[in-house]
Scaffold this motif. Structure first.
Motif, PDB file in Angstrom:
ATOM      1  N   CYS A  72      -2.471  13.757  -3.045  1.00 57.22           N
ATOM      2  CA  CYS A  72      -2.805  12.773  -2.008  1.00 57.22           C
ATOM      3  C   CYS A  72      -1.956  11.506  -2.085  1.00 57.22           C
ATOM      4  CB  CYS A  72      -4.292  12.423  -2.071  1.00 57.22           C
ATOM      5  SG  CYS A  72      -4.816  11.752  -3.664  1.00 57.22           S
ATOM      6  N   ASN A  73      -1.341  11.200  -3.251  1.00 56.31           N
ATOM      7  CA  ASN A  73      -0.528   9.980  -3.357  1.00 56.31           C
ATOM      8  C   ASN A  73       0.904  10.269  -3.810  1.00 56.31           C
ATOM      9  OD1 ASN A  73      -0.597  10.419  -6.128  1.00 56.31           O
ATOM     10  ND2 ASN A  73      -2.163   8.854  -6.514  1.00 56.31           N
ATOM     11  N   ALA A  74       1.288  11.569  -3.803  1.00 56.32           N
ATOM     12  CA  ALA A  74       2.609  11.946  -4.309  1.00 56.32           C
ATOM     13  C   ALA A  74       3.734  11.315  -3.496  1.00 56.32           C
ATOM     14  CB  ALA A  74       2.748  13.469  -4.315  1.00 56.32           C
ATOM     15  N   GLU A  75       3.506  11.110  -2.199  1.00 56.37           N
ATOM     16  CA  GLU A  75       4.553  10.578  -1.334  1.00 56.37           C
ATOM     17  C   GLU A  75       4.614   9.047  -1.347  1.00 56.37           C
ATOM     18  OE1 GLU A  75       6.604  12.663   0.209  1.00 56.37           O
ATOM     19  OE2 GLU A  75       5.477  14.322  -0.703  1.00 56.37           O
ATOM     20  N   CYS A  76       3.688   8.410  -2.078  1.00 56.40           N
ATOM     21  CA  CYS A  76       3.581   6.942  -2.002  1.00 56.40           C
ATOM     22  C   CYS A  76       4.562   6.216  -2.927  1.00 56.40           C
ATOM     23  CB  CYS A  76       2.159   6.492  -2.337  1.00 56.40           C
ATOM     24  SG  CYS A  76       0.921   7.076  -1.153  1.00 56.40           S
ATOM     25  N   GLY A  77       5.041   6.900  -3.970  1.00 60.16           N
ATOM     26  CA  GLY A  77       5.959   6.257  -4.918  1.00 60.16           C
ATOM     27  C   GLY A  77       5.321   5.115  -5.685  1.00 60.16           C
ATOM     28  N   CYS A  78       4.092   5.325  -6.182  1.00 60.71           N
ATOM     29  CA  CYS A  78       3.348   4.251  -6.873  1.00 60.71           C
ATOM     30  C   CYS A  78       3.905   4.010  -8.277  1.00 60.71           C
ATOM     31  CB  CYS A  78       1.872   4.620  -6.980  1.00 60.71           C
ATOM     32  SG  CYS A  78       1.121   5.014  -5.395  1.00 60.71           S
TER      33      CYS A  78
ATOM     34  N   VAL B 105       0.869  -1.167   0.000  1.00 56.90           N
ATOM     35  CA  VAL B 105       0.000   0.000   0.000  1.00 56.90           C
ATOM     36  C   VAL B 105       0.909   1.220   0.000  1.00 56.90           C
ATOM     37  CG1 VAL B 105      -1.963  -1.141   1.075  1.00 56.90           C
ATOM     38  CG2 VAL B 105      -0.130  -0.243   2.508  1.00 56.90           C
ATOM     39  N   CYS B 106       0.337   2.347   0.213  1.00 57.65           N
ATOM     40  CA  CYS B 106       1.106   3.590   0.154  1.00 57.65           C
ATOM     41  C   CYS B 106       2.298   3.539   1.113  1.00 57.65           C
ATOM     42  CB  CYS B 106       0.207   4.769   0.514  1.00 57.65           C
ATOM     43  SG  CYS B 106       1.052   6.353   0.472  1.00 57.65           S
ATOM     44  N   GLY B 107       3.474   3.776   0.560  1.00 54.74           N
ATOM     45  CA  GLY B 107       4.674   3.775   1.383  1.00 54.74           C
ATOM     46  C   GLY B 107       5.331   2.423   1.493  1.00 54.74           C
ATOM     47  N   GLY B 108       4.725   1.381   0.910  1.00 57.09           N
ATOM     48  CA  GLY B 108       5.304   0.040   0.975  1.00 57.09           C
ATOM     49  C   GLY B 108       6.374  -0.149  -0.089  1.00 57.09           C
ATOM     50  N   ASN B 109       6.802  -1.437  -0.227  1.00 55.10           N
ATOM     51  CA  ASN B 109       7.829  -1.766  -1.212  1.00 55.10           C
ATOM     52  C   ASN B 109       7.217  -1.757  -2.610  1.00 55.10           C
ATOM     53  OD1 ASN B 109      10.014  -2.722  -2.610  1.00 55.10           O
ATOM     54  ND2 ASN B 109       9.681  -4.870  -1.999  1.00 55.10           N
TER      55      ASN B 109
END
Length: 731
Positions: free
Chosen positions: A511-517, A214-218
């Motif tokens: 909202c998802n910029a920090e997640c590195g998707c 999920v957000c912030g995971g590998n």
């Protein structure tokens, strides 16, 4: 010659003296005598030799020519007379010298019909059912695009085109059941080959949403893993389809004419309709059974934490091909055992009336020559005779336009439903199966029933085809409407809910910029705000749990989703959002109507083709017709539809810069392209049927040479003429 015992026919005539009626086969130049079945009961037909005491060469399989075979109780004939072929032709059912008596129970027209129905059912289930059902799964498993899967579908028709001339010309004058049996066997080998890639490739590794985090995971996904060379397996699929095409070629040419030759003319459309109904029910069963198999994970016995609704899911697409392949190998054995013609079939040939189109130069009479079409030298003349028959040509062209739509819609119909109604691949396949079973199967059988019920002649049959085509043309306007796409953040609309400028993808938001998707990881989720998101990461979700009620994964604390009542981040559930399209019943109903009327004209069009050509050219005419239908319809149909559907794609799979299969289609564009294609081909089909009807020139009131005058009108072949007594010199 031994005297017949109690030879009392249906007409009440009982001959108490020794009778010897000779009935030579009509020569090409003279009109055949009118044979009534009542007269035939006491008269050897063609090369038959009457005998009541001597055993028949065909053993337990031989039946009295005029006594009803099992299942043919429409007329009661005299008993005690057996007819065998003067040439010693073997009419027993078996393999070589092995002809057990129990097999002779199946040596009837209904026995042949049963085994041919099973073969056509398996062919339809495999080629038009399983393959169309698993297209999406194969695209996903082997990284194929729609036009490549269209090429796989078209390989079947390419093979058929290559083989049709050879098979229909030489098989038409040869031992038809042997051609049919070997064809079904080759078809079975093609099915086994089609399943082979599953066993020769490595395990399918679906990276689930939990794995990619999920957000912030590998989020790491090495490009070496993502990019694959699996698309090369499309050539194995194409070869399997090629064998399918080779094997099915005799089935719909020689199989149809073998049935037509061995039953009464009036019942021929019904037998052919039953045969084709089995071929239509096959794809329907393929959609339903294939849809069930797609709910099983492709790597059987392996635990996986993604559900069938997930777009990364690949079902057990290969199981159906193994089962169908084994069944085809088994069913080929009894078909190989049938004789060249069934016992008692000669009486139907004698009573047949010609409805062949009359050419101005009279060249159609050449085909009445018994020696015509037995050598390669006659092949050019056979082709020329058919090309000079305008009714036949325009019936072929009309068939090609219908085949284009059928091939295109059967290949991509499930994908159309999947996109319009936001369904999973297995749900879409099952839905399409529910449409095809009653509409396709019912339409096919009803078409043959109507021809038989109203005793339609060739011109009336073509008018029925025209009526069906016009009806389906009107129904196809339903594609003016479509179901709207489910809103998808970054694909169909901006994350804030505004329209996406220029239709460009924009999957990144504050909202998802920090997640590195990663865009390589497509695993759609449905937010509590009824908006779909590319993946849990793109929805900004931070925690995951499992819904105990349906087993689906639920994601929490999704920063891109707002709760409807309370402030704060919302939740999301794995899978697509459920479509609540109000137009769904209307769209499904009119799709049903289009399929119904399209298939309703199939058997009448086939019957008209058989009627408008000379008897000796029937197999070859069907072969040429299938070449035209496949070259102009079956081959380009899936490729054209696949290319059009690719044009309506909104979201392509991205494998480190390489374009893969399509994830999301634009529903309005898909409906628009389907409507345009449907209108073009239906208008062309209507035009061709009109021209075929106008140009058809039936034989004069007197029967054509080499045929009997017995009419099909009234109450059948037998009631148009009174039974004629034999000439005095033959008594």
């Amino acid at each position: 010659m031994a005297m017949p015992q109690n030879s009392t026919g249906e007409n009440g005539f009982c001959f108490a003296q020794t009778l010897n009626f000779s009935c030579p086969s009509p020569r090409p130049g003279e009109a055949g005598r009118t044979f009534d079945t009542r007269e035939a009961c006491d008269t050897p037909l063609s090369n038959g030799t009457a005998s009541s005491a001597a055993p028949s060469p065909s053993g337990s399989c031989a039946e009295p020519l005029c006594s009803p075979s099992p299942g043919e109780e429409e007329t009661q004939f005299g008993e005690g007379i057996k007819y065998v072929s003067a040439e010693g032709e073997e009419l027993a059912c078996g393999w070589g010298g092995f002809t057990p008596g129990c097999l002779q129970l199946f040596n009837t027209s209904k026995g042949v019909l049963f085994f041919l129905c099973v073969a056509s059912f398996l062919q339809g289930m495999t080629v038009n059912g399983f393959i169309n059902t698993v297209i999406t799964s194969i695209e996903r498993r082997f990284d194929l695009r729609s036009y490549q899967s269209g090429l796989i579908a078209s390989s079947y028709d390419i093979a058929a085109c290559i083989c049709l001339t050879f098979v229909s010309y030489f098989g038409g004058n040869g031992h038809k059941p042997r051609w049919l049996g070997w064809g079904v066997l080759v078809m079975g080998l093609g099915s086994l080959l089609f399943a082979l890639p599953h066993f020769t490739t490595g395990r399918y590794e679906a990276r689930s949403a939990a794995e990619v985090g999920v957000c912030g995971g590998n989020q790491s996904l090495p490009c070496a893993q993502a990019a694959s060379s699996l698309s090369g397996y499309r050539f194995v699929f194409m070869l399997g389809q090629f064998l399918h095409g080779m094997g099915a070629t005799p089935l719909y040419t020689l199989g149809v004419t073998y049935l037509d030759e061995n039953v009464k003319t009036n019942y021929s459309p019904v037998y052919i309709a039953v045969f084709y109904t089995a071929a239509i029910l096959g794809p329907a069963a393929g959609y339903l059974v294939g849809g069930m198999f797609l709910n099983i994970y492709t790597e059987i016995g392996r635990e996986i934490d993604i559900a069938p609704e997930n777009t990364l899911w690949v079902g057990a697409w290969w199981i159906g091909f193994l089962g169908a392949g084994a069944a085809s190998l088994l069913i080929s054995i009894p078909i190989l055992g049938y004789p060249q013609r069934l016992p008692g079939s000669q009486r139907y040939i004698v009573m047949r009336v010609s409805e062949a189109h009359q050419l101005k130069d009279g060249s159609h009479k050449k085909a009445s020559d018994p020696d015509f079409g037995k050598t390669v030298k006659d092949l050019p003349r056979s082709v020329l005779l058919l090309l000079k028959n305008p009714t036949f040509i325009f019936l072929c062209l009309a068939g090609a336009t219908e085949a284009t739509l059928i091939a295109g819609m059967s290949t991509f119909g499930p994908k159309f439903l999947e996109s319009q109604f936001s369904l999973s691949a297995s749900e879409a396949a099952t839905f399409f199966g529910y449409l095809v079973v009653p509409a396709g199967g019912g339409g096919t059988f009803l078409g043959g029933f109507l021809v038989n019920k109203f005793k339609l002649r060739c011109s009336g049959i073509i008018k029925l085809c025209l009526l069906c085509t016009v009806s389906s043309l009107l129904a196809i306007f339903i594609f003016f409407i479509h179901c709207p796409n489910m809103p998808m953040a970054g694909v169909t609309q901006m994350y804030e809910g505004s329209a996406l400028p220029g239709g460009h993808l924009n999957l990144t938001a504050a909202c998802n910029a920090e997640c590195g998707c990663l865009q390589e990881t497509y695993s759609p989720v449905c937010g509590s705000d009824d908006i779909m998101y590319y993946s849990p990461c793109h929805a900004g979700c931070k925690k995951v749990s499992e819904n105990l009620r349906n087993g689906k994964k639920v994601y929490h604390e999704c920063s891109c989703i707002e709760k409807t009542l309370l402030p704060g981040p919302g939740d999301a559930e794995a899978g697509k959002c459920t479509s609540s399209c109000v137009k769904r019943p209307l769209l499904l109903f009119f799709m049903f109507v289009v399929i119904l009327f399209t298939f309703l004209s199939s058997i009448p069009a086939l019957t008209a083709t058989l009627r408008c050509v000379p008897d000796r050219q029937r197999s070859f005419a069907l072969g040429i017709q299938w070449i035209v239908v496949r070259t102009l319809g079956g081959i380009p149909g899936p490729i054209a539809f696949g290319s059009m559907i690719d044009k309506s794609c909104l979201l392509w799979q991205d494998q480190c810069g390489e374009q893969g299969s399509c994830y999301v289609y634009q529903n309005s564009a898909m409906s628009r392209y389907t409507l345009v294609a449907g209108l073009v081909y239906k208008v062309l089909g209507t035009t061709f049927f009109i021209v075929a009807c106008l140009l058809y020139k039936p034989p004069p009131a007197e029967s054509a040479p080499g045929s009997s005058d017995a009419s099909e009108n009234g109450n059948g072949d037998l009631q148009e003429h009174k039974p004629s007594l034999p000439d005095e010199e033959h008594i």
